[in-house]
Design a protein around this motif. Structure first.
Motif, PDB file in Angstrom:
ATOM      1  N   ALA A 124       0.824  -1.209   0.000  1.00  0.00           N
ATOM      2  CA  ALA A 124       0.000   0.000   0.000  1.00  0.00           C
ATOM      3  C   ALA A 124       0.855   1.254   0.000  1.00  0.00           C
ATOM      4  O   ALA A 124       0.543   2.243  -0.686  1.00  0.00           O
ATOM      5  N   VAL A 125       1.950   1.241   0.765  1.00  0.00           N
ATOM      6  CA  VAL A 125       2.840   2.401   0.803  1.00  0.00           C
ATOM      7  C   VAL A 125       3.462   2.645  -0.566  1.00  0.00           C
ATOM      8  O   VAL A 125       3.497   3.789  -1.068  1.00  0.00           O
ATOM      9  N   ILE A 126       3.941   1.567  -1.199  1.00  0.00           N
ATOM     10  CA  ILE A 126       4.592   1.704  -2.508  1.00  0.00           C
ATOM     11  C   ILE A 126       3.605   2.190  -3.555  1.00  0.00           C
ATOM     12  O   ILE A 126       3.861   3.160  -4.284  1.00  0.00           O
ATOM     13  N   TRP A 127       2.453   1.518  -3.644  1.00  0.00           N
ATOM     14  CA  TRP A 127       1.476   1.897  -4.659  1.00  0.00           C
ATOM     15  C   TRP A 127       0.814   3.235  -4.337  1.00  0.00           C
ATOM     16  O   TRP A 127       0.405   3.962  -5.252  1.00  0.00           O
ATOM     17  N   GLY A 128       0.689   3.555  -3.044  1.00  0.00           N
ATOM     18  CA  GLY A 128       0.164   4.868  -2.696  1.00  0.00           C
ATOM     19  C   GLY A 128       1.065   5.977  -3.206  1.00  0.00           C
ATOM     20  O   GLY A 128       0.586   7.024  -3.671  1.00  0.00           O
ATOM     21  N   TYR A 129       2.381   5.748  -3.129  1.00  0.00           N
ATOM     22  CA  TYR A 129       3.320   6.724  -3.686  1.00  0.00           C
ATOM     23  C   TYR A 129       3.205   6.775  -5.215  1.00  0.00           C
ATOM     24  O   TYR A 129       3.184   7.859  -5.816  1.00  0.00           O
TER      25      TYR A 129
END
Length: 295
Positions: A124-129
């Motif tokens: 989620a952190v990676i794709w949120g970025y």
């Protein structure tokens, strides 16, 4: 006597698994079924005498709840779009990686499988970025070509498709391994005989490979369908069902009603609807598969 000892040995191995299955899978289903006919809430957990039987009221509420209708429609879209994409992508990747056995191909297999075992919070952190409208990498790359920023997680339809992309990226690797195992079980003699008969690569793919992958395809389709019906982690972590409930799934709806609002009876009714939906869809898939085999 020997037969009896063999049965006893089987029970010793199977028994613990059956007990765990009964305690953590079967029993909760019956508990949820009972709770779905009540007004169980947070107070009812502390004082069971305050719980009242409401019959089918919770199910009637579901039928007239527009939010549940939105969640059901979103879940249907997740299944209709996500399942074919995962099956096609996983099979295509497996076909490409099955060509070679060098260290390069082994490394690619590990790379494609890595998302399946990556923690959803990290995902989620990676794709949120990547999806960030103002400073995300995807919009930055698009801006170099003169494309306007895309609201990946800020517009309901686009956010739905964005979560489907994440789900496909995360789920394709695991199913790729299943297709790879099935591909490696196809005897080479079939391809050699086809080559002698003048069959080209496309004919070998469509007449030998894909038909012999039907059992793996069926397994992947069933398990992937169940997973998408229960689609929860991506919308929960990345959008919390927003924007405007555009990414709300039935599983997330159950979580919000049960754990955010403590309306456990209503959430249990929704969970039973989800459970019966999975049973129905799976039964239809097995029936279609049986009809295809008989044909």
């Amino acid at each position: 006597m020997r037969k009896l000892s063999r049965h006893r040995a089987a029970l010793i191995f199977v028994g613990p698994a059956v007990v765990l299955l009964a305690v953590f899978v079967v029993a909760p289903i019956f508990v949820a079924l009972a709770a779905s006919f009540s007004d169980l809430d947070l107070r009812g957990l502390a004082d069971p005498s305050s719980v009242d039987f409401v019959g089918l009221d919770n199910y009637r509420r579901l039928l007239t709840d527009p939010l549940f209708g939105t969640a059901a429609l979103n879940t249907v879209l997740y299944v209709v779009i996500g399942v074919p994409l995962i099956v096609v992508c996983a099979m295509a990747i497996a076909l490409l990686l099955n060509v070679g056995t060098s260290r390069l191909f082994q490394g690619l297999r590990a790379a494609y499988f890595l998302p399946a075992i990556t923690n959803i919070v990290a995902v989620a952190v990676i794709w949120g970025y990547l999806y960030n409208t103002d400073s995300g990498l995807i919009n930055y790359l698009l801006s170099t070509g003169g494309v306007e920023p895309v609201p990946w997680l800020d517009q309901p339809v686009v956010a739905k498709l964005s979560l489907i992309l994440v789900g496909v990226w995360k789920g394709a690797g695991f199913n790729m391994i299943i297709f790879l195992a099935a591909l490696q079980g196809i005897p080479r003699e079939y391809y050699e005989a086809a080559e002698l008969d003048g069959a080209g690569p496309w004919q070998r793919l469509t007449r030998i490979t894909i038909p012999l992958l039907r059992y793996a395809t069926f397994f992947v389709t069933v398990t992937t369908t169940i997973a998408w019906i229960q689609f929860f982690e991506e919308p929960f972590v990345m959008t919390d069902g927003g924007p405007l409930d555009g990414t709300l799934s039935i599983a997330l709806f159950i979580y919000q009603k049960g754990f955010n609002l403590s309306d456990f009876g209503y959430a249990s009714a929704a969970s039973m609807v989800l459970f019966l939906s999975i049973l129905l869809v799976t039964a239809v898939q097995f029936r279609l598969r049986r009809a295809d085999v008989e044909y």
